[in-house]
Scaffold this active site. Structure first.
Site, PDB file in Angstrom:
ATOM      1  N   GLU A  41       0.836  -1.240  -0.193  1.00 42.91           N
ATOM      2  CA  GLU A  41      -0.123   0.128  -0.079  1.00 42.91           C
ATOM      3  C   GLU A  41       0.753   1.354  -0.065  1.00 42.91           C
ATOM      4  O   GLU A  41       1.955   1.264   0.487  1.00 42.91           O
ATOM      5  CB  GLU A  41      -0.964   0.101   1.148  1.00 42.91           C
ATOM      6  CG  GLU A  41      -2.054  -0.998   0.991  1.00 42.91           C
ATOM      7  CD  GLU A  41      -2.979  -0.927   2.429  1.00 42.91           C
ATOM      8  OE1 GLU A  41      -2.670  -0.275   3.289  1.00 42.91           O
ATOM      9  OE2 GLU A  41      -3.865  -1.685   2.431  1.00 42.91           O
ATOM     10  N   LYS A 194      -3.571   5.161 -42.099  1.00 47.99           N
ATOM     11  CA  LYS A 194      -3.378   4.083 -41.335  1.00 47.99           C
ATOM     12  C   LYS A 194      -4.748   3.272 -40.525  1.00 47.99           C
ATOM     13  O   LYS A 194      -5.627   4.059 -40.314  1.00 47.99           O
ATOM     14  CB  LYS A 194      -2.525   4.228 -40.023  1.00 47.99           C
ATOM     15  CG  LYS A 194      -2.216   3.501 -38.936  1.00 47.99           C
ATOM     16  CD  LYS A 194      -1.826   3.846 -37.593  1.00 47.99           C
ATOM     17  CE  LYS A 194      -2.852   4.569 -36.698  1.00 47.99           C
ATOM     18  NZ  LYS A 194      -2.334   4.857 -35.354  1.00 47.99           N
ATOM     19  N   ARG A 196      -5.840   0.472 -37.679  1.00 46.03           N
ATOM     20  CA  ARG A 196      -5.314  -0.247 -36.492  1.00 46.03           C
ATOM     21  C   ARG A 196      -6.217  -1.559 -36.461  1.00 46.03           C
ATOM     22  O   ARG A 196      -7.230  -1.605 -36.697  1.00 46.03           O
ATOM     23  CB  ARG A 196      -5.822   0.463 -35.129  1.00 46.03           C
ATOM     24  CG  ARG A 196      -5.182  -0.260 -34.124  1.00 46.03           C
ATOM     25  CD  ARG A 196      -5.226   0.576 -32.821  1.00 46.03           C
ATOM     26  NE  ARG A 196      -4.149   1.483 -32.642  1.00 46.03           N
ATOM     27  CZ  ARG A 196      -2.720   1.482 -32.398  1.00 46.03           C
ATOM     28  NH1 ARG A 196      -2.349   0.145 -32.399  1.00 46.03           N
ATOM     29  NH2 ARG A 196      -1.939   2.300 -32.508  1.00 46.03           N
TER      30      ARG A 196
HETATM   31  C1  R5P Z   1      -3.021   6.858 -32.590  1.00 42.77           C
HETATM   32  O1  R5P Z   1      -4.131   7.345 -32.370  1.00 42.77           O
HETATM   33  C2  R5P Z   1      -1.901   7.711 -31.657  1.00 42.77           C
HETATM   34  O2  R5P Z   1      -1.878   8.996 -32.080  1.00 42.77           O
HETATM   35  C3  R5P Z   1      -0.541   7.088 -31.867  1.00 42.77           C
HETATM   36  O3  R5P Z   1      -0.420   7.141 -33.249  1.00 42.77           O
HETATM   37  C4  R5P Z   1      -0.620   5.919 -31.316  1.00 42.77           C
HETATM   38  O4  R5P Z   1      -1.489   5.791 -30.009  1.00 42.77           O
HETATM   39  C5  R5P Z   1       0.762   5.264 -31.119  1.00 42.77           C
HETATM   40  O5  R5P Z   1       0.498   3.853 -30.604  1.00 42.77           O
HETATM   41  P1  R5P Z   1       1.669   2.946 -31.110  1.00 42.77           P
HETATM   42  O6  R5P Z   1       3.102   3.517 -31.007  1.00 42.77           O
HETATM   43  O7  R5P Z   1       1.695   1.631 -30.232  1.00 42.77           O
HETATM   44  O8  R5P Z   1       1.391   2.536 -32.578  1.00 42.77           O
END
Ligand code: R5P
Length: 323
Positions: A41, A194, A196
């Protein structure tokens, strides 16, 4: 201590940044113990007298995020019970910001939960830098001063005088931020599209804008796994870009991000010190620019009830003043 004086306190997340801020402001770092009881803690005791003081608690909620967040909450509770006049949480990197909306069923809005926790603990104001989503300001019912690292990062690149410069965003979400940099640097603008595909992986679809034969500065709010920015750098290289530079406010650098960046076709990576990187061995082509003067100046202005937005009106900001 005189009534209403500034007291700056740090948890364990980033004491170096707190000390650098204190140096700018011209005050000693407040004396606070933030240890652990044998069972793990958090054990807090603020030794400085804070009765009636204007208190600032510096604590980025970076990894270990739950420890750092809990320390911050307990420090705020401690200051409140010690009769601080005003408590400002200085969160240079605001963690849990990516969970800022319900984009599918049965997921939390953790950024809102964190905002509720901070207010409930007793925070009167928030000072932060480049939130992942600016609308997180609205999750708080207390004032939020949202700083941009652009005067620091764009300032660094302006003095490099890179010829034929194009500023690029690695995704649509970051385009407004990158566009702001392109204006500050009088450069052209481009964007990488991009998608994800998982929290760890992204895929580049296409590049908008002419980068062939140009030097490119990729701008993002954070580098976490490094996946987004490295994919974007590769896509730009394939489109004929010359030298590629990267700048990001928050060098979260999770997992093997540094290794990924080391192997990427990149000339230089510039981050700020919103997240501590002292313990991470960084390659020679990394540069860490400090936001301590920016935060120090914001603290000085908050204390004196001066404008914060005027800090960002000019293309370059002169920072050097004491309380
Ligand atoms: C995306 O929405 C953010 O702006 C960053 O591009 C992203 O969070 C970066 O994350 P990583 O380095 O894991 O691709």
């Amino acid at each position: 201590m005189r009534q209403g004086d500034i007291v700056i306190i740090s948890g364990n997340a980033h004491p170096k940044l707190a000390r650098d801020i204190c140096e700018y402001v011209g005050v000693e770092l407040g004396d606070a113990h933030c240890g652990r009881f044998p069972d793990g803690e958090i054990d807090v005791k603020v030794n400085s007298d804070v009765r009636g003081a204007d208190c600032f608690v510096v604590q980025p909620t970076c990894a270990p995020v739950n420890e750092n967040l809990m320390e911050l909450l307990i420090l705020v509770d401690c200051l409140k019970r010690a009769s601080a006049r005003r408590i400002t949480v200085v969160i240079p990197y605001f963690g849990y910001a990516r969970q800022d909306r319900k984009d599918e069923g049965r997921v939390p809005i953790t950024a809102k939960l964190v905002a509720n926790l901070l207010e409930r603990a007793g925070a009167h104001r928030v000072l932060t830098v480049d939130l992942h989503a600016a609308q997180i300001q609205g999750f708080f019912d207390v004032p939020v001063d949202h700083l941009y690292a652009s005067p620091v990062l764009a300032g660094y690149f302006r003095q490099k005088r890179i010829p034929d410069l194009v500023v690029a965003s690695p995704d649509i979400g970051g385009s407004k931020m990158a566009w702001g940099y392109s204006k500050r640097l009088d450069a052209y603008f481009a964007m990488v599209e991009k998608r994800r595909v998982s929290p760890q992986h992204t895929e580049v679809q296409f590049v908008i804008g002419d980068v062939r034969g140009k030097n490119v500065l990729l701008v993002d709010d954070m580098i976490s796994t490094g996946g987004s920015i490295v994919e974007a750098a590769r896509a730009l290289k394939e489109k004929g870009a010359e030298k590629i530079y990267i700048c990001a406010t928050h060098g979260v650098l999770a997992g093997n991000a540094v290794e990924k960046l080391r192997k990427a076709p990149v000339e230089q990576v510039v981050i700020t010190d919103t997240v501590p990187v002292e313990d991470k061995p960084l390659p020679d082509n990394f540069h860490v620019a400090s936001v301590a003067p920016l935060l120090g100046e914001a603290i000085r202005r908050i204390h004196h009830h001066e404008s914060i937005s005027s800090l960002f009106r000019e293309k370059s900001v002169a920072l050097r003043a004491h309380v």
